[in-house]
Scaffold this motif. Sequence first.
Motif, PDB file in Angstrom:
ATOM      1  N   TRP A  41       0.433  23.318  22.168  1.00 46.24           N
ATOM      2  CA  TRP A  41      -0.409  22.291  21.572  1.00 46.24           C
ATOM      3  C   TRP A  41      -0.617  22.613  20.095  1.00 46.24           C
ATOM      4  CZ3 TRP A  41      -0.950  18.329  24.688  1.00 46.24           C
ATOM      5  CH2 TRP A  41      -0.984  18.519  26.058  1.00 46.24           C
ATOM      6  N   SER A  42      -0.770  21.584  19.298  1.00 46.69           N
ATOM      7  CA  SER A  42      -0.945  21.805  17.860  1.00 46.69           C
ATOM      8  C   SER A  42      -2.277  22.469  17.544  1.00 46.69           C
ATOM      9  CB  SER A  42      -0.834  20.481  17.098  1.00 46.69           C
ATOM     10  OG  SER A  42      -1.793  19.541  17.579  1.00 46.69           O
ATOM     11  N   LYS A  89       3.238  18.460  21.420  1.00 46.31           N
ATOM     12  CA  LYS A  89       2.562  18.343  20.124  1.00 46.31           C
ATOM     13  C   LYS A  89       2.344  16.880  19.778  1.00 46.31           C
ATOM     14  CE  LYS A  89       3.763  22.715  17.895  1.00 46.31           C
ATOM     15  NZ  LYS A  89       4.391  23.367  16.723  1.00 46.31           N
ATOM     16  N   GLU A 120       6.826  25.414  23.899  1.00 50.67           N
ATOM     17  CA  GLU A 120       6.125  24.499  23.002  1.00 50.67           C
ATOM     18  C   GLU A 120       4.625  24.571  23.255  1.00 50.67           C
ATOM     19  OE1 GLU A 120       6.476  19.879  21.444  1.00 50.67           O
ATOM     20  OE2 GLU A 120       7.185  20.410  23.445  1.00 50.67           O
TER      21      GLU A 120
END
Length: 651
Positions: free
Chosen positions: A29-30, A187, A27
């Motif tokens: 970070w946006s 996120k 996953e």
Amino acid sequence: MEVGLPFMPSSNKCSNASQPSQGDSRERWSSRAAFYFAAVGSAVGFGNVWRFPSLVYEYGGGAFFIPYVLALFLIGIPLLVLEISLGQYYETGDVGVFGSIHRRLRGVGVSRLAWVCNAFFDSFGETNFWAQEQVTGSEAKGYFYNEIIGMSTLGSDLRPTRLVGKNVGYSFLTWTVIYFCVAFGVKTTGRITYFTMGLPVIMLFMFLGRALSLPGSQDGIDEYIHNSNFDMLTERPEVWSKAVSQIFFSLSVTFGIMTAYGSHCQQTEPAFINSIVVAVSNCLFSFVAGFAVFATLGHLALIENLETIKELEYSSFGLVFGSWPVALGTMPGGEHWIRLLFVMLFLLGIDSAFSFMEGFLTVLGDTKLFGTVDRKKTSLTLAMCAFLLSLIYATDAGLIFLDTIDYYINFVMLLVGGFECFGAGWVYKIEDQIESLGASIVMANIVTYFGAFILACCLWFGLSNADNALWAGFVGLIVFYALGTAFMAFLMDKRMKEYPGRWTWNSMTYEIQFKNIATLQSDLSGVVGYLPFGWALLVKFFIPPVILILFGLSCDAENANGQKVFGHYEGYVSSPYQVLGILCVVFTGFLFVSSLVAPQMYAALQRPDEEIMSKRSVHVAPKDVKEKQVPEIPIDADDVAEEQPVEAMEA
């Protein structure tokens, strides 16, 4: 495995020996902005608004900036770069990172908000203390200590006597909020930090404007910037270790947070630039908060008819809760501004708190044991455990516990920072060094370097006469290092005679002193972008001995009664305060030493692909030296379980 010439760098910047890869499954970070807000939010916390001004207040005003700035650029930023870079490179948390460098380093990686909530909700009560007129700083500080924390019931020995019901409830509320901030992934966490970090910055400047408009504020600012007591730098040498600890606190290094946050960045993110942005943003917040606090202290000294702000005798949380609420209470609608202050403090604390949770979640999520467990379940378990542990701060002696742990955690941070730099600067590629030079030369180099500083520290801090101790320490350092270097020269000469034409003094010196950190810098730069070689030199040669000296300096500090502060901090009783603090330090050392001696203890924390990532390249020796190959060095069976014999590779 890669097959190549011995003792030569691979053509790829990131060799198969340490090349990490998890594909796109991790996953992220946006956006880079989300990482900045999360990392700065973790770094900026209570320490920026009360610990930093409190240290400036105690250690000579503006004079404190000298050790603070030196610690920032020579220790703090290099450590921050190291943690973020390693997190990005290996795409895992602290335990996985150092386990990938060497499995025996896996042990390197392994409250207050309830009071703010209590004060906030108390401000809506029928007897709102903050709504009173002409509240003095001393009254505000006393109210916070006695009514909010609940210290009025403490006896003379300051041992806890009860749990403060409201603080237990608000502690539960705090950990519930933290759970929802981290349970849904980075996120979501990144987006939350736009609010939890953005709003406090706006509010800080609002409070700063109000503080600067108060009568007497200039006197406080003069104490902050102009009236510097430089004698503090020599009369109280512990200021140097305090400055380093403050940098560690405020940059969130040595806690595993920045490694975890870096691991969720894209691998090609510019780690060096990102680290500079985070560090500078954090320190600017501290600097601005200092103006707001000291301007308010100047006003309080004026209204209490004191000559200087030093007569206010504020420290710790009292510096903020005894100053800002009083200043804000003089504004129209002052009680509402005070509530906004508590909101700001809560937001500052909450993103620092859930960053600690994220560090734990990243480590656990990257292990074989917990990697398949749903993140929400892991988050809930951690939040429940953290709530139970935080109950000591919900007692009427909560501030005493906090003050004690805050002191002893300085030693923990120094230990962890030293272990990190030792792992990266000295253990990285150590097996390649042993294969090239032999174990005796490599170990002699380590013993010579660190033994000289350990002997010097024993003399500096062990002899009673300060003047004699100073000279004896330097003499001991020079003599030990000279003897060690002479012994190394003997071993190196013997090695060169065994392999004529293979080594020169220059090439062997480079191999033993600089090759591994040059490889570290090259490997990381090939993935995370530009890293200056000077950074690698600081990590290997400067930071470890400086931290060792600062650790000794902190242990040697004495209180007004001539007792060592370590073990007698603030005169608090041994049980439970000193014992608890010392156990924190001992436990940290135990984790590191036990992982070196018995790495199988931490096998459960191994990440699924760590065997591949930590495997070193296999080299084929040239024919002219094949007959005089370095004798095989016994290695633990786990280290070679999956390696093929060199003969098989040659075939």
